[in-house]
Design a protein around this motif. Structure first.
Motif, mmCIF file in Angstrom:
data_model
loop_
_atom_site.group_PDB
_atom_site.id
_atom_site.type_symbol
_atom_site.label_atom_id
_atom_site.label_comp_id
_atom_site.label_asym_id
_atom_site.label_seq_id
_atom_site.Cartn_x
_atom_site.Cartn_y
_atom_site.Cartn_z
ATOM 1 N N LYS A 9 17.956 -34.653 24.025
ATOM 2 C CA LYS A 9 16.520 -34.385 23.899
ATOM 3 C C LYS A 9 15.710 -35.344 24.792
ATOM 4 O O LYS A 9 16.256 -36.320 25.324
ATOM 5 N N TYR A 49 14.030 -22.749 18.501
ATOM 6 C CA TYR A 49 13.791 -23.291 17.162
ATOM 7 C C TYR A 49 13.140 -22.257 16.236
ATOM 8 O O TYR A 49 12.501 -22.634 15.250
ATOM 9 N N HIS A 52 12.928 -22.389 12.449
ATOM 10 C CA HIS A 52 12.060 -23.408 11.826
ATOM 11 C C HIS A 52 10.584 -23.062 11.961
ATOM 12 O O HIS A 52 9.724 -23.905 11.699
ATOM 13 N N PHE A 57 6.730 -28.926 10.412
ATOM 14 C CA PHE A 57 6.927 -29.745 11.617
ATOM 15 C C PHE A 57 7.202 -28.904 12.861
ATOM 16 O O PHE A 57 7.522 -29.461 13.916
ATOM 17 N N GLU A 60 5.154 -29.807 16.010
ATOM 18 C CA GLU A 60 5.585 -31.133 16.484
ATOM 19 C C GLU A 60 6.942 -31.026 17.217
ATOM 20 O O GLU A 60 7.158 -31.650 18.249
ATOM 21 N N LEU A 61 7.816 -30.203 16.656
ATOM 22 C CA LEU A 61 9.152 -30.010 17.225
ATOM 23 C C LEU A 61 9.060 -29.385 18.626
ATOM 24 O O LEU A 61 9.697 -29.860 19.582
ATOM 25 N N THR A 91 21.329 -35.100 10.770
ATOM 26 C CA THR A 91 20.083 -34.817 11.497
ATOM 27 C C THR A 91 19.111 -35.992 11.425
ATOM 28 O O THR A 91 18.484 -36.349 12.422
ATOM 29 N N ARG A 102 23.634 -40.192 16.669
ATOM 30 C CA ARG A 102 22.315 -40.438 16.058
ATOM 31 C C ARG A 102 22.319 -41.748 15.264
ATOM 32 O O ARG A 102 21.318 -42.455 15.215
ATOM 33 N N VAL A 109 13.700 -38.718 12.430
ATOM 34 C CA VAL A 109 14.260 -37.358 12.379
ATOM 35 C C VAL A 109 13.725 -36.475 13.502
ATOM 36 O O VAL A 109 14.414 -35.562 13.977
ATOM 37 N N GLY A 110 12.511 -36.754 13.952
ATOM 38 C CA GLY A 110 11.954 -35.959 15.048
ATOM 39 C C GLY A 110 12.617 -36.321 16.367
ATOM 40 O O GLY A 110 13.130 -35.463 17.081
ATOM 41 N N ASN A 112 15.556 -37.550 17.465
ATOM 42 C CA ASN A 112 16.922 -37.858 17.031
ATOM 43 C C ASN A 112 17.953 -37.649 18.147
ATOM 44 O O ASN A 112 19.107 -37.332 17.896
ATOM 45 N N HIS A 115 20.748 -32.498 20.173
ATOM 46 C CA HIS A 115 20.871 -31.260 19.389
ATOM 47 C C HIS A 115 22.237 -30.663 19.664
ATOM 48 O O HIS A 115 22.727 -30.718 20.795
HETATM 49 P P1 CMP Z 1 17.828 -30.325 15.645
HETATM 50 O O1 CMP Z 1 19.280 -30.467 15.360
HETATM 51 O O2 CMP Z 1 17.417 -30.235 17.062
HETATM 52 O O3 CMP Z 1 17.301 -29.032 14.880
HETATM 53 C C1 CMP Z 1 16.030 -28.947 14.286
HETATM 54 C C2 CMP Z 1 15.243 -30.183 14.466
HETATM 55 O O4 CMP Z 1 14.103 -30.297 13.651
HETATM 56 C C3 CMP Z 1 16.090 -31.362 14.059
HETATM 57 O O5 CMP Z 1 17.088 -31.577 15.006
HETATM 58 C C4 CMP Z 1 15.061 -32.460 13.923
HETATM 59 O O6 CMP Z 1 14.874 -33.177 15.137
HETATM 60 C C5 CMP Z 1 13.799 -31.673 13.616
HETATM 61 N N1 CMP Z 1 13.281 -32.009 12.292
HETATM 62 C C6 CMP Z 1 13.882 -31.801 11.117
HETATM 63 N N2 CMP Z 1 13.095 -32.255 10.115
HETATM 64 C C7 CMP Z 1 11.975 -32.761 10.689
HETATM 65 C C8 CMP Z 1 10.808 -33.370 10.204
HETATM 66 N N3 CMP Z 1 10.606 -33.546 8.892
HETATM 67 N N4 CMP Z 1 9.866 -33.754 11.093
HETATM 68 C C9 CMP Z 1 10.046 -33.565 12.428
HETATM 69 N N5 CMP Z 1 11.159 -32.978 12.952
HETATM 70 C C10 CMP Z 1 12.103 -32.590 12.086
#
Ligand code: CMP
Length: 143
Positions: A9, A49, A52, A57, A60-61, A91, A102, A109-110, A112, A115
């Motif tokens: 990422k 994504y 989601h 989020f 933001e993602l 995650t 990680r 978590v954002g 991280n 992927h």
């Molecule tokens: P990833 O494996 O790329 O798949 C979905 C992504 O959502 C995950 O990694 C995290 O980076 C992101 N994610 C999950 N929960 C949150 C959260 N609470 N706030 C921001 N990003 C999140």
């Protein structure tokens, strides 16, 4: 042979972790069959994504994954999907074991670092999204 989609990422690229992450997969014994440094367009981020899209989020993602270059890869090998997930760790880096990618390099978590596809269906879908041109390397004749 099984294949998976792995992406360093924007935080991982900016922190110069591409070489370290590629080394971990190489050292494990997996084969890199395609790779590219790319800026993810918003439309691709939203599709990638999509599962989601109803999460708080999501915006933001998408903003984060489009904020700078990513290093997109396809890795190949026996059980590569599940093994890559183990190598990546949980995650949320706060819950990732030390020794995982990680766990060693992530904090939030954002942001991280990495992927990886979570199932064969996701791998097929994500490889198709990020490598629509195909052209994956075939090592079967070299082995
Ligand atoms: P990833 O494996 O790329 O798949 C979905 C992504 O959502 C995950 O990694 C995290 O980076 C992101 N994610 C999950 N929960 C949150 C959260 N609470 N706030 C921001 N990003 C999140």
């Amino acid at each position: 042979m099984e294949q998976t989609f792995i992406m360093v990422k924007p935080d991982g690229v900016q922190r110069n972790l591409v070489g370290e992450i590629v080394s971990r997969f190489e050292n494990k014994g997996f084969k890199l069959v395609s790779a590219k440094l790319m800026q993810v367009p918003t439309s691709l981020a939203e599709e990638h994504y999509g599962e989601h899209s109803d999460k708080p989020f999501f915006g933001e993602l998408v903003d984060f994954i489009t904020s700078g270059p990513v290093f997109a890869m396809v890795w190949e090998g026996e059980n590569v999907i599940a093994t890559a997930r183990k190598m990546m760790g949980a995650t949320n880096p706060a819950e990732s074991d030390i020794g995982t990618i990680r766990g060693d390099y992530g904090v939030t978590v954002g942001k991280n670092v990495i992927h990886g596809s979570d199932s064969p269906e996701s791998a097929t879908r994500e490889i198709g999204l990020f490598f629509p041109e195909g052209g994956l390397i075939d090592y079967s004749k070299d082995m």
